[in-house]
Design a protein around this motif. Structure first.
Motif: not given
Length: 327
Positions: A263-264, A289-290, A292-293, A296, A298
């Motif tokens: 993942i990014n 951060e995780y 958020y992904l 979203e 992602e």
């Protein structure tokens, strides 16, 4: 031979072998939890952190002292109720004196200071904040522990360097390797002395009170006699190196991980992400951060199925071709 070393009755044996054996496991678990928590915090500052540390240590060492006293003092010829009432105290120094009168324990000044700190914390400080008048006083548990560290480690205080430190240095004590080793050594001396007596007395009584479950938290404390987590932390780092290195581990599970699309993650550098792996408690904010992904979208919904076996310790036969491995 003393009456204490004659064959025990069935109830007495069950009590001293099984019940006290369980208490020994509990004591070791509490001490382990305290030291593990100490290993995770960056500064000796926050009241709740200091409370958690002292609370677990106070209870863990008190229980260890009481196990020792029972094995040393108790016999079936004494009044059981009176004996049990005599154990109703949270004063670590009194418990130490009871033990020391029967079997000498060599402790230094620092150990008595620490036992005194635990006594004061458990008998007074832990409930101080429930009193309204506490608003006019400092947090005694925090103040006492920080003063203990400053005095014993001869740490600099704000008086030594007021120009560079607008805050009080003694209220933000860095929890470095030296401090962890000092606390570990102090606790280790007390704990090892008591466990040695427990083992000696249990063998004379014909019980296995000293027996510790292999691999448990108490095993690290009583059998391995390790009071810091330096070796565990170093091993984690070596595992990371071996997983990332081409010259390291190269089994089927590692090959499977290499087939997964990463993942990014780009908010921090790699060192910060590794720091999270080493200590997820104090670095919890980085999980945002995780999250958020995920929010979203992602991260694919079936991603959990791909990663759920990582870290389980189980071995699986993965069916994939070598050319699927990411290069």
């Amino acid at each position: 031979m003393s009456d204490k070393y004659k064959s025990l009755s069935e109830p007495d044996f069950f009590w001293k072998n099984f019940r006290l054996g369980t208490e020994l496991q509990i004591s070791g678990t509490l001490i382990y939890n305290a030291l593990y928590f100490l290993d995770t915090i960056e500064y000796i500052h926050h009241e709740e952190d200091i409370f958690e540390l002292l609370y677990n240590l106070a209870i863990g060492i008190e229980r260890l002292q009481k196990i020792t006293i029972i094995l040393l003092e108790h016999s079936e010829s004494i009044n059981q109720l009176d004996f049990e009432k005599s154990l109703i105290t949270h004063n670590h120094l009194i418990l130490h004196e009871i033990i020391n009168k029967i079997q000498s324990i060599k402790l230094g000044k620092v150990h008595f200071k620490f036992l005194s700190l635990l006594r004061d914390f458990y008998t007074s400080y832990r409930y101080e904040r429930f009193n309204k008048k506490s608003i006019n006083k400092p947090n005694f548990d925090k103040k006492a522990f920080q003063e203990f560290l400053v005095n014993e480690l001869q740490l600099e205080t704000s008086k030594d360097d007021e120009a560079l430190y607008p805050y009080k240095k003694e209220e933000w004590i860095e929890n470095n390797k030296r401090l962890k080793k000092f606390i570990g050594k102090t606790i280790g001396t007390i704990v090892n002395s008591l466990y040695e007596i427990i083992g000696d007395r249990a063998r004379k009584l014909g019980t296995y009170t000293y027996d510790i479950r292999y691999g448990s938290k108490a095993f690290k404390i009583f059998m391995a006699k390790e009071f810091t987590f330096e070796i565990e932390n170093n091993f984690k780092k070596e595992i990371i190196v071996s997983l990332l290195s081409k010259e390291g581990m190269n089994d089927e599970f590692k090959k499977y991980i290499q087939t997964l699309e990463p993942i990014n993650l780009d908010e921090y550098n790699s060192s910060y992400y590794i720091q999270y792996l080493m200590n997820s408690i104090t670095n919890y904010s980085r999980i945002s951060e995780y999250q958020y992904l995920i929010e979203e979208k992602e991260i694919p919904k079936d991603r959990i199925n791909d990663i759920e076996h990582i870290g389980t310790g189980q071995y699986f036969d993965f069916d994939f071709e070598d050319d699927e491995i990411s290069k």
